[in-house]
Design a protein around this motif. Structure first.
Motif, mmCIF file in Angstrom:
data_model
loop_
_atom_site.group_PDB
_atom_site.id
_atom_site.type_symbol
_atom_site.label_atom_id
_atom_site.label_comp_id
_atom_site.label_asym_id
_atom_site.label_seq_id
_atom_site.Cartn_x
_atom_site.Cartn_y
_atom_site.Cartn_z
ATOM 1 N N GLU A 236 -28.907 3.018 43.297
ATOM 2 C CA GLU A 236 -29.887 2.082 42.763
ATOM 3 C C GLU A 236 -29.457 1.597 41.379
ATOM 4 N N ASN A 237 -29.647 0.299 41.152
ATOM 5 C CA ASN A 237 -29.334 -0.275 39.858
ATOM 6 C C ASN A 237 -30.579 -0.325 38.991
ATOM 7 N N GLY A 238 -30.387 -0.379 37.701
ATOM 8 C CA GLY A 238 -31.507 -0.450 36.777
ATOM 9 C C GLY A 238 -31.314 -1.575 35.789
ATOM 10 N N ASP A 239 -32.114 -1.580 34.781
ATOM 11 C CA ASP A 239 -32.048 -2.608 33.757
ATOM 12 C C ASP A 239 -30.809 -2.389 32.902
ATOM 13 N N GLY A 240 -29.802 -3.229 33.111
ATOM 14 C CA GLY A 240 -28.594 -3.145 32.299
ATOM 15 C C GLY A 240 -27.539 -2.189 32.797
ATOM 16 N N PHE A 241 -27.645 -1.698 34.029
ATOM 17 C CA PHE A 241 -26.593 -0.825 34.545
ATOM 18 C C PHE A 241 -26.548 -0.883 36.070
ATOM 19 N N ARG A 242 -25.394 -0.499 36.601
ATOM 20 C CA ARG A 242 -25.214 -0.278 38.023
ATOM 21 C C ARG A 242 -24.834 1.179 38.221
ATOM 22 N N SER A 243 -24.999 1.674 39.449
ATOM 23 C CA SER A 243 -24.766 3.104 39.630
ATOM 24 C C SER A 243 -24.017 3.395 40.923
ATOM 25 N N ILE A 244 -23.321 4.519 40.886
ATOM 26 C CA ILE A 244 -22.609 5.065 42.045
ATOM 27 C C ILE A 244 -23.213 6.433 42.323
ATOM 28 N N ARG A 245 -23.632 6.657 43.552
ATOM 29 C CA ARG A 245 -24.235 7.937 43.924
ATOM 30 C C ARG A 245 -23.215 8.767 44.686
ATOM 31 N N THR A 246 -22.989 9.978 44.239
ATOM 32 C CA THR A 246 -22.066 10.881 44.909
ATOM 33 C C THR A 246 -22.833 12.053 45.495
ATOM 34 N N ASN A 247 -22.302 12.608 46.560
ATOM 35 C CA ASN A 247 -22.922 13.782 47.176
ATOM 36 C C ASN A 247 -21.823 14.742 47.612
ATOM 37 N N GLY A 248 -21.711 15.854 46.913
ATOM 38 C CA GLY A 248 -20.687 16.842 47.210
ATOM 39 C C GLY A 248 -21.281 18.122 47.746
ATOM 40 N N GLU A 249 -20.457 18.921 48.352
ATOM 41 C CA GLU A 249 -20.933 20.161 48.974
ATOM 42 C C GLU A 249 -21.384 21.175 47.934
ATOM 43 N N ARG A 250 -20.682 21.270 46.833
ATOM 44 C CA ARG A 250 -20.946 22.330 45.865
ATOM 45 C C ARG A 250 -22.028 21.957 44.849
ATOM 46 N N TYR A 251 -22.050 20.681 44.430
ATOM 47 C CA TYR A 251 -22.962 20.281 43.354
ATOM 48 C C TYR A 251 -24.000 19.261 43.789
ATOM 49 N N GLY A 252 -24.039 18.936 45.051
ATOM 50 C CA GLY A 252 -25.094 18.084 45.559
ATOM 51 C C GLY A 252 -25.003 16.650 45.082
ATOM 52 N N ALA A 253 -26.155 15.989 44.996
ATOM 53 C CA ALA A 253 -26.207 14.572 44.655
ATOM 54 C C ALA A 253 -26.091 14.382 43.143
ATOM 55 N N ARG A 254 -25.240 13.435 42.764
ATOM 56 C CA ARG A 254 -25.062 13.055 41.371
ATOM 57 C C ARG A 254 -25.024 11.530 41.285
#
Length: 372
Positions: A236-254
């Motif tokens: 999801e993007n916000g006011d003034g930024f874009r985002s990349i969502r990662t999901n790993g086995e050890r540390y989950g969603a970031r």
């Protein structure tokens, strides 16, 4: 009569970095979970050598590193990763003239250099606290085409009794025609990492520069049929930024928040079998960002904005002496609201804390050295 006071606790933390060290040592918080554990070069090393006769230099040279997947480690420019090297972050650069995207350090293997293995780059580690709550790195990137071939050929001609041809000897830094690229990290908390990238044009004329802060997962899924495969996708993007969502086995969603409106690129951290072995197999490969930025191939990246490797592509033109700042924030995607509002204050605090910590530690070490 004055009341006698107990002496101060000599082991009590005297500044925030000392307190973080205590929390780490007492296993209350793992401040060292993320740090500068990403190598600048993993190509040509014995860890990735599967050759029948142990010829690591020839088996995995620099020229194939952008296209071939590592198994046991990763590499990158000014990078960090978690302590298990599951998820990695680093910077890629292009000056508009190089034949390849600058994603890792270049050097000579033992057979190419007249004095053995040698990295031919100009880079500096400027600061880091023991918990890696603050880190600073400088890379000097020529505006002229990087002299890959000349460095190999000239050093190959020189004997062991002659000096090496260094990058500074090639003239690519003449008239200060280079970029100073500073990469800084500051931790707001154990899992909340702020990233500040500032590029300076040190030359006498305007110059263009592409910067691609990149997040990716080490390929741990191609070697085991039932292994977990992590993901990176547009968030999801916000006011003034874009985002990349990662999901790993050890540390989950970031989530990697990228200030501004960079173009987000996605691919897989998979070997380019077409380039490596002439296969006709289609796919999105490890070197897709090179093909997109340097080669102009829009089909190289995944139009569905997902994969196991992602980058935020910035293109800037900097006048003489000008600089531009890029800000990112990599944190757990736990529903908490984060922004760039406290970004500069956190960086200022961590820099001051680093200076205070070493202001205490270094004199004490020097005093101990003199006494012994």
């Amino acid at each position: 009569m004055a009341q006698e006071q107990d002496p101060p606790d000599a082991e009590a933390p005297t500044n925030p970095e000392s307190a973080r060290l205590r929390e780490t040592n007492e296993r209350k918080k793992n401040w060292r979970r993320w740090g500068p554990y990403l190598s600048e070069r993993a190509w040509g090393t014995v860890r990735e050598d599967y050759s029948p006769h142990g010829t690591a230099w020839e088996y995995f040279p620099h020229d194939v590193a952008r296209s071939r997947t590592y198994r046991w480690n990763e590499d990158g420019l000014a990078g960090v990763c978690d302590r298990h090297q599951e998820c990695c972050f680093a910077l890629a650069l292009w000056n508009g003239r190089d034949p390849i995207l600058k994603e890792r350090l270049f050097g000579l293997n033992g057979d190419e250099g007249n004095h053995g293995e040698d990295v031919k780059e100009c880079y500096y580690y400027l600061d880091s606290t023991p918990t890696h709550s603050y880190m600073r790195f400088l890379y000097k990137y020529p505006q002229a085409e990087f002299p890959y071939r000349r460095l190999v050929e000239e050093n190959g001609r020189r004997g062991r009794d002659q000096p090496e041809l260094e990058l500074l000897d090639t003239g690519v830094f003449d008239e200060n025609r280079y970029f100073d690229v500073f990469v800084e990290y500051a931790k707001a908390d154990v899992e909340d990492i702020l990233i500040r990238i500032e590029a300076f044009n040190r030359g006498p004329e305007a110059a263009e520069l592409d910067l691609l802060p990149t997040v990716w997962f080490r390929n741990t899924w191609s070697w085991d049929w039932d292994a977990f495969k992590p993901t990176a996708e547009a968030g999801e993007n916000g006011d003034g930024f874009r985002s990349i969502r990662t999901n790993g086995e050890r540390y989950g969603a970031r989530r990697l928040m990228c200030e501004g409106e960079p173009e987000l690129l996605f691919t897989e951290n998979e070997t380019n079998v077409r380039r490596m072995w002439g296969s006709r197999e289609n796919g999105f490969f490890k070197d897709a960002f090179h093909d997109r930025v340097v080669g102009g191939n829009e089909d190289a990246v995944n139009p569905d904005h997902k994969g196991t490797k992602a980058a935020a592509w910035h293109h800037v033109t900097l006048g003489p002496g000008e600089s531009h700042v890029f800000r990112l924030r990599f944190h757990p995607d736990d529903g908490g609201q984060r922004s760039f509002a406290d970004f500069d204050k956190i960086f200022s605090d961590r820099r001051n804390e680093a200076d205070a910590f070493y202001g205490e530690v270094i004199p004490r070490i020097c005093l101990t050295t003199r006494r012994t």
